[in-house]
Structures are given as structure tokens and as C-alpha cells.
Design a protein around this motif. Structure first.
Motif, PDB file in Angstrom:
ATOM      1  N   LYS A 156      -4.128  16.293  -3.552  1.00  0.00           N
ATOM      2  CA  LYS A 156      -5.280  17.210  -3.534  1.00  0.00           C
ATOM      3  C   LYS A 156      -4.804  18.656  -3.381  1.00  0.00           C
ATOM      4  CE  LYS A 156      -9.430  15.078  -3.222  1.00  0.00           C
ATOM      5  NZ  LYS A 156     -10.491  15.304  -4.157  1.00  0.00           N
ATOM      6  N   THR A 157      -3.761  18.857  -2.587  1.00  0.00           N
ATOM      7  CA  THR A 157      -3.253  20.210  -2.348  1.00  0.00           C
ATOM      8  C   THR A 157      -2.006  20.523  -3.174  1.00  0.00           C
ATOM      9  OG1 THR A 157      -2.017  19.452  -0.425  1.00  0.00           O
ATOM     10  CG2 THR A 157      -4.221  20.341  -0.023  1.00  0.00           C
ATOM     11  N   ASN A 158      -1.423  19.508  -3.787  1.00  0.00           N
ATOM     12  CA  ASN A 158      -0.219  19.675  -4.613  1.00  0.00           C
ATOM     13  C   ASN A 158      -0.377  18.900  -5.922  1.00  0.00           C
ATOM     14  OD1 ASN A 158       1.718  20.982  -2.539  1.00  0.00           O
ATOM     15  ND2 ASN A 158       0.870  19.229  -1.467  1.00  0.00           N
ATOM     16  N   PRO A 159      -1.356  19.258  -6.748  1.00  0.00           N
ATOM     17  CA  PRO A 159      -1.657  18.462  -7.949  1.00  0.00           C
ATOM     18  C   PRO A 159      -0.532  18.417  -8.984  1.00  0.00           C
ATOM     19  CG  PRO A 159      -2.926  20.501  -7.955  1.00  0.00           C
ATOM     20  CD  PRO A 159      -2.238  20.409  -6.615  1.00  0.00           C
ATOM     21  N   ALA A 160       0.391  19.352  -8.938  1.00  0.00           N
ATOM     22  CA  ALA A 160       1.467  19.379  -9.927  1.00  0.00           C
ATOM     23  C   ALA A 160       2.341  18.128  -9.856  1.00  0.00           C
ATOM     24  CB  ALA A 160       2.334  20.623  -9.739  1.00  0.00           C
ATOM     25  N   GLY A 161       2.366  17.443  -8.724  1.00  0.00           N
ATOM     26  CA  GLY A 161       3.198  16.256  -8.573  1.00  0.00           C
ATOM     27  C   GLY A 161       2.583  14.975  -9.106  1.00  0.00           C
ATOM     28  N   ALA A 162       1.354  15.038  -9.601  1.00  0.00           N
ATOM     29  CA  ALA A 162       0.651  13.818 -10.013  1.00  0.00           C
ATOM     30  C   ALA A 162       1.402  13.011 -11.059  1.00  0.00           C
ATOM     31  CB  ALA A 162      -0.749  14.165 -10.517  1.00  0.00           C
ATOM     32  N   SER A 163       2.065  13.681 -11.986  1.00  0.00           N
ATOM     33  CA  SER A 163       2.768  12.943 -13.039  1.00  0.00           C
ATOM     34  C   SER A 163       3.988  12.187 -12.503  1.00  0.00           C
ATOM     35  CB  SER A 163       3.191  13.878 -14.170  1.00  0.00           C
ATOM     36  OG  SER A 163       4.114  14.838 -13.688  1.00  0.00           O
ATOM     37  N   ASP A 164       4.455  12.534 -11.314  1.00  0.00           N
ATOM     38  CA  ASP A 164       5.605  11.878 -10.697  1.00  0.00           C
ATOM     39  C   ASP A 164       5.204  10.788  -9.700  1.00  0.00           C
ATOM     40  OD1 ASP A 164       7.376  13.682 -12.011  1.00  0.00           O
ATOM     41  OD2 ASP A 164       6.962  15.172 -10.460  1.00  0.00           O
ATOM     42  N   ALA A 165       3.897  10.572  -9.533  1.00  0.00           N
ATOM     43  CA  ALA A 165       3.399   9.649  -8.515  1.00  0.00           C
ATOM     44  C   ALA A 165       3.472   8.194  -8.974  1.00  0.00           C
ATOM     45  CB  ALA A 165       1.960  10.006  -8.159  1.00  0.00           C
ATOM     46  N   GLN A 166       3.866   7.342  -8.043  1.00  0.00           N
ATOM     47  CA  GLN A 166       3.914   5.907  -8.284  1.00  0.00           C
ATOM     48  C   GLN A 166       3.265   5.180  -7.111  1.00  0.00           C
ATOM     49  OE1 GLN A 166       8.053   4.900  -8.766  1.00  0.00           O
ATOM     50  NE2 GLN A 166       8.209   5.915 -10.745  1.00  0.00           N
ATOM     51  N   VAL A 167       2.621   4.067  -7.408  1.00  0.00           N
ATOM     52  CA  VAL A 167       1.997   3.226  -6.394  1.00  0.00           C
ATOM     53  C   VAL A 167       2.458   1.791  -6.623  1.00  0.00           C
ATOM     54  CG1 VAL A 167      -0.032   4.695  -6.038  1.00  0.00           C
ATOM     55  CG2 VAL A 167      -0.069   2.958  -7.844  1.00  0.00           C
ATOM     56  N   LYS A 168       2.268   0.950  -5.631  1.00  0.00           N
ATOM     57  CA  LYS A 168       2.632  -0.456  -5.791  1.00  0.00           C
ATOM     58  C   LYS A 168       1.401  -1.260  -6.211  1.00  0.00           C
ATOM     59  CE  LYS A 168       6.836  -1.238  -3.456  1.00  0.00           C
ATOM     60  NZ  LYS A 168       7.532  -2.126  -2.567  1.00  0.00           N
ATOM     61  N   PHE A 207       0.808  -1.219   0.000  1.00  0.00           N
ATOM     62  CA  PHE A 207       0.000   0.000   0.000  1.00  0.00           C
ATOM     63  C   PHE A 207       0.842   1.271   0.000  1.00  0.00           C
ATOM     64  CE2 PHE A 207      -2.365  -3.400   2.160  1.00  0.00           C
ATOM     65  CZ  PHE A 207      -3.388  -3.561   1.245  1.00  0.00           C
ATOM     66  N   THR A 208       2.127   1.143  -0.234  1.00  0.00           N
ATOM     67  CA  THR A 208       2.994   2.310  -0.240  1.00  0.00           C
ATOM     68  C   THR A 208       2.926   3.040  -1.577  1.00  0.00           C
ATOM     69  OG1 THR A 208       4.907   1.008  -0.919  1.00  0.00           O
ATOM     70  CG2 THR A 208       4.605   1.322   1.432  1.00  0.00           C
ATOM     71  N   SER A 209       3.350   4.280  -1.541  1.00  0.00           N
ATOM     72  CA  SER A 209       3.360   5.106  -2.750  1.00  0.00           C
ATOM     73  C   SER A 209       4.515   6.093  -2.625  1.00  0.00           C
ATOM     74  CB  SER A 209       2.020   5.830  -2.904  1.00  0.00           C
ATOM     75  OG  SER A 209       1.714   6.570  -1.743  1.00  0.00           O
ATOM     76  N   ARG A 210       4.802   6.763  -3.741  1.00  0.00           N
ATOM     77  CA  ARG A 210       5.914   7.718  -3.710  1.00  0.00           C
ATOM     78  C   ARG A 210       5.761   8.734  -4.835  1.00  0.00           C
ATOM     79  NH1 ARG A 210      10.762   3.595  -5.684  1.00  0.00           N
ATOM     80  NH2 ARG A 210      10.040   3.358  -7.832  1.00  0.00           N
ATOM     81  N   LEU A 211       6.439   9.858  -4.634  1.00  0.00           N
ATOM     82  CA  LEU A 211       6.596  10.878  -5.672  1.00  0.00           C
ATOM     83  C   LEU A 211       8.075  10.903  -6.005  1.00  0.00           C
ATOM     84  CD1 LEU A 211       4.470  13.891  -4.378  1.00  0.00           C
ATOM     85  CD2 LEU A 211       3.953  12.383  -6.293  1.00  0.00           C
ATOM     86  N   VAL A 212       8.414  10.562  -7.227  1.00  0.00           N
ATOM     87  CA  VAL A 212       9.810  10.511  -7.646  1.00  0.00           C
ATOM     88  C   VAL A 212      10.089  11.757  -8.482  1.00  0.00           C
ATOM     89  CG1 VAL A 212      11.562   9.199  -8.895  1.00  0.00           C
ATOM     90  CG2 VAL A 212       9.742   7.993  -7.652  1.00  0.00           C
ATOM     91  N   GLN A 213      10.804  12.699  -7.872  1.00  0.00           N
ATOM     92  CA  GLN A 213      11.125  13.956  -8.534  1.00  0.00           C
ATOM     93  C   GLN A 213      12.637  14.094  -8.630  1.00  0.00           C
ATOM     94  OE1 GLN A 213       8.696  16.230  -5.765  1.00  0.00           O
ATOM     95  NE2 GLN A 213       7.148  16.472  -7.349  1.00  0.00           N
ATOM     96  N   PRO A 214      13.117  14.947  -9.520  1.00  0.00           N
ATOM     97  CA  PRO A 214      14.568  15.045  -9.751  1.00  0.00           C
ATOM     98  C   PRO A 214      15.418  15.269  -8.492  1.00  0.00           C
ATOM     99  CG  PRO A 214      13.403  16.272 -11.431  1.00  0.00           C
ATOM    100  CD  PRO A 214      12.371  15.829 -10.423  1.00  0.00           C
ATOM    101  N   LYS A 215      14.969  16.096  -7.588  1.00  0.00           N
ATOM    102  CA  LYS A 215      15.804  16.421  -6.427  1.00  0.00           C
ATOM    103  C   LYS A 215      15.481  15.612  -5.179  1.00  0.00           C
ATOM    104  CE  LYS A 215      17.043  20.967  -7.981  1.00  0.00           C
ATOM    105  NZ  LYS A 215      17.274  22.347  -7.656  1.00  0.00           N
ATOM    106  N   GLN A 216      14.322  14.965  -5.151  1.00  0.00           N
ATOM    107  CA  GLN A 216      13.977  14.166  -3.974  1.00  0.00           C
ATOM    108  C   GLN A 216      12.851  13.204  -4.286  1.00  0.00           C
ATOM    109  OE1 GLN A 216      12.472  17.306  -1.296  1.00  0.00           O
ATOM    110  NE2 GLN A 216      10.804  15.946  -0.815  1.00  0.00           N
ATOM    111  N   THR A 217      12.779  12.148  -3.495  1.00  0.00           N
ATOM    112  CA  THR A 217      11.678  11.195  -3.567  1.00  0.00           C
ATOM    113  C   THR A 217      10.953  11.238  -2.238  1.00  0.00           C
ATOM    114  OG1 THR A 217      12.844   9.759  -5.121  1.00  0.00           O
ATOM    115  CG2 THR A 217      11.053   8.760  -3.865  1.00  0.00           C
ATOM    116  N   GLN A 218       9.642  11.435  -2.288  1.00  0.00           N
ATOM    117  CA  GLN A 218       8.821  11.446  -1.082  1.00  0.00           C
ATOM    118  C   GLN A 218       8.082  10.122  -1.013  1.00  0.00           C
ATOM    119  OE1 GLN A 218       7.021  15.430  -2.252  1.00  0.00           O
ATOM    120  NE2 GLN A 218       6.795  15.430  -0.032  1.00  0.00           N
TER     121      GLN A 218
END
Length: 101
Positions: A33-45, A9-20
Motif C-alpha cells: 500500500k505504501t510501496n506499490p513499486a514492489g508489487a511485480s516482485d511479490a510472491q505468495v504461497k 500464509f507467508t509472502s516475500r518480495l524477491v528483488q535483485p539485492k535483497q529478499t524481504q
């Protein structure tokens, strides 16, 4: 105690300078919902394989009765729609975003 980043059930945002990392898919959606710009970087298992997949291409089932997730959101992700039949109704990324309050 750290998050189980190997969990289904984990997920992550993989961006050039950091992964959340998020310990629950629902937390990722709440963040987006509050940071929609990151949607294209989102990954789920993927629930079945544990493979990282693009969150916008995944399908979701939301059922707290069927899925006991770390933060109680009850959301599982699947790579393909046919895999969901045994778990409930499939939601795509946009429908999942709209369903969360």
C-alpha cells in the motif's frame, strides 16, 4: 522466535539485492500500500500446495473465521480461482489491495 517461512500464509518480495519475507500475506499487502513499486516482485504461497506463486496472478480469500494466519489478517492465496469455491469469494490482486484499509 523467527517467522515460519515454510507456512502457507507467508509472502516475500524477491528483488535483485535483497529478499524481504513477511509472515502473513496481509503484511505484504500493507507494505505494498505504501510501496506499490514492489508489487511485480511479490510472491505468495499457494494455500493448497505451498508453492511460491506470483502475487499479482494469485487469487485470494479473506476470512479471519476460515484462516488463522500469523498476524490475524485471515488471507489465503490460491494459484487458480476454482480452488477457492469451498473457502469463499475469490478476489484478484487489485481487489485485495482495494479491500484493505
Amino acid at each position: 522466535m523467527g517467522a515460519d517461512l515454510s507456512g502457507k500464509f507467508t509472502s516475500r518480495l524477491v528483488q535483485p539485492k535483497q529478499t524481504q519475507h513477511f509472515c502473513d500475506i496481509g503484511d505484504l499487502f500493507a507494505y505494498l500500500k505504501t510501496n506499490p513499486a514492489g508489487a511485480s516482485d511479490a510472491q505468495v504461497k499457494d494455500f493448497k500446495t505451498g508453492e511460491w506463486i506470483n502475487a499479482q496472478q494469485a487469487f485470494y480469500v479473506s476470512s479471519a473465521k476460515k484462516f488463522q494466519t500469523p498476524m490475524g489478517w485471515g488471507i489465503a492465496a490460491f494459484k487458480t480461482k476454482p480452488e477457492i469455491a469451498e473457502f469463499g469469494n475469490a478476489l484478484d490482486f487489485n481487489a485485495m489491495m482495494k479491500s484493505l484499509k
